[in-house]
Scaffold this motif. Structure first.
Motif, PDB file in Angstrom:
ATOM      1  N   PRO A   1     -11.130   0.152  -0.827  1.00  0.00           N
ATOM      2  CA  PRO A   1     -10.491   1.423  -1.199  1.00  0.00           C
ATOM      3  C   PRO A   1      -9.084   1.187  -1.721  1.00  0.00           C
ATOM      4  N   GLU A   2      -8.676   1.978  -2.676  1.00  0.00           N
ATOM      5  CA  GLU A   2      -7.377   1.799  -3.328  1.00  0.00           C
ATOM      6  C   GLU A   2      -6.227   1.821  -2.328  1.00  0.00           C
ATOM      7  N   THR A   3      -6.235   2.742  -1.384  1.00  0.00           N
ATOM      8  CA  THR A   3      -5.111   2.881  -0.466  1.00  0.00           C
ATOM      9  C   THR A   3      -5.079   1.804   0.615  1.00  0.00           C
ATOM     10  N   LEU A   4      -6.148   1.023   0.739  1.00  0.00           N
ATOM     11  CA  LEU A   4      -6.199  -0.059   1.729  1.00  0.00           C
ATOM     12  C   LEU A   4      -6.114  -1.438   1.081  1.00  0.00           C
ATOM     13  N   ARG A   5      -6.019  -1.470  -0.233  1.00  0.00           N
ATOM     14  CA  ARG A   5      -6.156  -2.737  -0.952  1.00  0.00           C
ATOM     15  C   ARG A   5      -5.098  -3.760  -0.541  1.00  0.00           C
ATOM     16  N   GLY A   6      -3.851  -3.346  -0.441  1.00  0.00           N
ATOM     17  CA  GLY A   6      -2.788  -4.280  -0.095  1.00  0.00           C
ATOM     18  C   GLY A   6      -2.975  -4.883   1.278  1.00  0.00           C
ATOM     19  N   ARG A   7      -3.342  -4.053   2.253  1.00  0.00           N
ATOM     20  CA  ARG A   7      -3.499  -4.552   3.622  1.00  0.00           C
ATOM     21  C   ARG A   7      -4.714  -5.463   3.766  1.00  0.00           C
TER      22      ARG A   7
ATOM     23  N   ASP B   1       0.809  -1.221   0.000  1.00  0.00           N
ATOM     24  CA  ASP B   1       0.000   0.000   0.000  1.00  0.00           C
ATOM     25  C   ASP B   1       0.841   1.270   0.000  1.00  0.00           C
ATOM     26  N   ARG B   2       2.155   1.137   0.145  1.00  0.00           N
ATOM     27  CA  ARG B   2       3.006   2.319   0.192  1.00  0.00           C
ATOM     28  C   ARG B   2       3.689   2.607  -1.140  1.00  0.00           C
ATOM     29  N   ILE B   3       3.899   1.576  -1.950  1.00  0.00           N
ATOM     30  CA  ILE B   3       4.670   1.771  -3.161  1.00  0.00           C
ATOM     31  C   ILE B   3       3.823   1.463  -4.397  1.00  0.00           C
ATOM     32  N   ASN B   4       4.358   1.810  -5.531  1.00  0.00           N
ATOM     33  CA  ASN B   4       3.688   1.572  -6.807  1.00  0.00           C
ATOM     34  C   ASN B   4       3.273   0.112  -6.928  1.00  0.00           C
ATOM     35  N   ARG B   5       2.056  -0.129  -7.386  1.00  0.00           N
ATOM     36  CA  ARG B   5       1.540  -1.503  -7.473  1.00  0.00           C
ATOM     37  C   ARG B   5       2.408  -2.377  -8.385  1.00  0.00           C
ATOM     38  N   ARG B   6       2.842  -1.804  -9.502  1.00  0.00           N
ATOM     39  CA  ARG B   6       3.681  -2.586 -10.402  1.00  0.00           C
ATOM     40  C   ARG B   6       5.004  -2.938  -9.745  1.00  0.00           C
ATOM     41  N   THR B   7       5.587  -1.998  -9.036  1.00  0.00           N
ATOM     42  CA  THR B   7       6.868  -2.237  -8.368  1.00  0.00           C
ATOM     43  C   THR B   7       6.763  -3.353  -7.351  1.00  0.00           C
ATOM     44  N   SER B   8       5.710  -3.352  -6.559  1.00  0.00           N
ATOM     45  CA  SER B   8       5.557  -4.383  -5.534  1.00  0.00           C
ATOM     46  C   SER B   8       5.372  -5.763  -6.164  1.00  0.00           C
ATOM     47  N   SER B   9       4.646  -5.828  -7.275  1.00  0.00           N
ATOM     48  CA  SER B   9       4.439  -7.110  -7.946  1.00  0.00           C
ATOM     49  C   SER B   9       5.748  -7.648  -8.509  1.00  0.00           C
ATOM     50  N   VAL B  10       6.532  -6.781  -9.140  1.00  0.00           N
ATOM     51  CA  VAL B  10       7.824  -7.194  -9.695  1.00  0.00           C
ATOM     52  C   VAL B  10       8.766  -7.641  -8.576  1.00  0.00           C
ATOM     53  N   ALA B  11       8.817  -6.871  -7.485  1.00  0.00           N
ATOM     54  CA  ALA B  11       9.737  -7.186  -6.390  1.00  0.00           C
ATOM     55  C   ALA B  11       9.441  -8.542  -5.772  1.00  0.00           C
ATOM     56  N   THR B  12       8.171  -8.853  -5.551  1.00  0.00           N
ATOM     57  CA  THR B  12       7.838 -10.140  -4.933  1.00  0.00           C
ATOM     58  C   THR B  12       8.162 -11.302  -5.860  1.00  0.00           C
TER      59      THR B  12
ATOM     60  N   GLU C   1      -2.890  -9.161  -7.021  1.00  0.00           N
ATOM     61  CA  GLU C   1      -4.311  -8.858  -6.902  1.00  0.00           C
ATOM     62  C   GLU C   1      -4.536  -7.354  -6.742  1.00  0.00           C
ATOM     63  N   ALA C   2      -3.634  -6.695  -6.003  1.00  0.00           N
ATOM     64  CA  ALA C   2      -3.766  -5.248  -5.813  1.00  0.00           C
ATOM     65  C   ALA C   2      -3.526  -4.498  -7.116  1.00  0.00           C
ATOM     66  N   LEU C   3      -2.727  -5.078  -8.020  1.00  0.00           N
ATOM     67  CA  LEU C   3      -2.443  -4.437  -9.300  1.00  0.00           C
ATOM     68  C   LEU C   3      -3.615  -4.558 -10.281  1.00  0.00           C
ATOM     69  N   LEU C   4      -4.476  -5.550 -10.073  1.00  0.00           N
ATOM     70  CA  LEU C   4      -5.556  -5.833 -11.024  1.00  0.00           C
ATOM     71  C   LEU C   4      -6.453  -4.627 -11.314  1.00  0.00           C
TER      72      LEU C   4
END
Length: 416
Positions: free
Chosen positions: A341-347, A63-74, A118-121
């Motif tokens: 909500p977009e900002t809560l999606r990851g959590r 929820d803190r970083i770009n959705r694409r970045t988090s997906s690539v990093a994991t 899922e958050a990137l979808l």
């Protein structure tokens, strides 16, 4: 179809395919290396708790970083963890300790990776202009293909390649998944806050705890999200209990162990049909009616499985469970896009995935205890009953009676 949507779907498929291959190959490699079935169990158990914690706390990062970045990093974390095993095997030889260590590190990429993708979808839906129902349905269909092809691919690779060398393939799929995700424009992964849900800011441990608490409060404070989470955990618990224990025991006692693979294939083919159907007609179907129909279909399917009757009855039950689940998972994914909500999606998704991660060992344990002390028929009946109760409770739940599109945040609220 726009490149961003194709890249997302291809990345999802490759990541899930790699996981499917590793799920079959890794336990076999542990057995070949250690010669102990207990060691395989130790490796699986040692990664369970880290996976749950990673799912919870990495939701804050997502929820803190770009959705694409988090997906690539994991995906990169998963690739590095898997690739470490053949490297260690070539340098010094693998031991149980290495399997546990790498498994724990890999858990930092698996569940968080699921959450990040899922958050990137929703971002891909917005950027590509592809209807959410179509994109989700295609994703479910590709997931079914991966689960259908993965185990067969793992079995073939284990006969062709030597030991841990197979894991280079799974590492390559995660690496390629990360590369494909980079084809999604970075701008698409930017988190868009709203007035009610501001973007979380970086900070120390206190900030992380507060953000994690906000995510858990959003989940537990929404009757809709609670109902969906319980339903998802129940589905995984029941399905894993059947797949990993009841059906293997049933076919083994009937001296028809070779038929187990056909049951799993029937399940995957059903999921492929259900996912494809949702991609084609999902947006035109009444949501409340579809929810009731899919819950009814899965209930009938599990009931057929629980009869442990003739193999064709079990095959039919598995196909029905797969087809209804493909439709149901597509519907629930679209509802979650609209209501978190977009900002809560990851959590929120991280907490949901953590709960789902706990469900499989519980399902296996419950089925094992009942099978041992009562019988496999009783275990099958209990699992089917658990799903029937969860399905009835879902149909009766007030938040799931009105399933029309929302402006995006639904009933999820977080106190300031």
């Amino acid at each position: 179809m726009p490149l961003s949507a194709v890249a997302y779907l291809a990345s999802f498929f490759l990541s899930l395919l790699g996981n499917a291959v590793a799920a079959v190959a890794l336990p076999l490699i542990v057995l070949q290396t250690t010669g102990s079935a207990l060691s395989a169990g130790v490796v699986a158990a040692s990664t369970a708790i880290p996976a749950v914690l990673a799912g919870l706390f990495m939701g804050v990062v997502v929820d803190r970083i770009n959705r694409r970045t988090s997906s690539v990093a994991t995906d990169l974390v998963s690739a590095a963890a898997v690739a470490a095993l053949p490297v260690v095997d070539a340098v010094s030889g693998l031991t149980l300790g290495w399997f546990v260590l790498v498994g724990v590190i890999g858990s930092l990429g698996d569940v968080p990776g699921m959450t990040a993708r899922e958050a990137l979808l929703p971002a891909v839906v917005r950027h590509s202009g592809v209807a959410a129902e179509r994109l989700v349905g295609l994703r479910e269909a590709l997931g079914a293909v991966a689960l259908l092809v993965g185990p067969a691919m793992a079995g073939t690779l284990m006969t062709v390649l030597e030991g841990a060398t197979v894991l280079w393939i799974t590492a390559a799929t995660s690496l390629l998944a990360a590369a494909l995700t980079l084809l999604v424009p970075r701008s698409a992964g930017v988190i868009v806050p709203d007035d009610d849900h501001p973007h979380p800011t970086s900070g120390g441990a206190r900030s992380v705890r507060r953000e994690l608490r906000d995510g858990l409060r959003a989940l537990t404070g929404s009757a809709f999200l609670v109902a969906v989470t319980v339903l998802g955990a129940a589905a995984v618990l029941v399905l894993t209990g059947f797949q990993a224990l009841v059906l293997p025991v049933y076919f083994t006692f009937a001296d028809r162990g070779h038929l187990l693979g056909f049951v799993l294939s029937a399940l995957a083919i059903g999921a492929l049909v259900g996912g494809a159907a949702y991609a084609i007609v999902g947006s035109r179907l009444p949501r409340a009616g579809l929810l009731a129909a899919t819950l009814g279909g899965t209930t009938v399917g599990f009931a057929l499985l629980a009869t442990l009757a003739a193999p064709w009855v079990v095959f039919l039950g598995a196909f029905m469970v797969g087809a209804a689940s493909g439709l149901l998972n597509g519907l629930l994914a679209v509802l979650l896009i609209e209501r978190i909500p977009e900002t809560l999606r990851g959590r929120v998704l991280g907490a949901q995935n953590a709960a789902v991660t706990v469900a499989p060992p519980v399902g296996i344990l419950v089925a094992a205890v009942v099978t041992e002390y009562v019988g496999v028929e009783a275990a099958a009946l209990l699992l089917a009953s658990i799903w029937a109760v969860a399905a009835l409770a879902t149909v009766a739940a007030r938040p799931l009676r009105t399933l029309g599109p929302t402006r995006g945040d639904g009933e999820v609220k977080v106190d300031a």
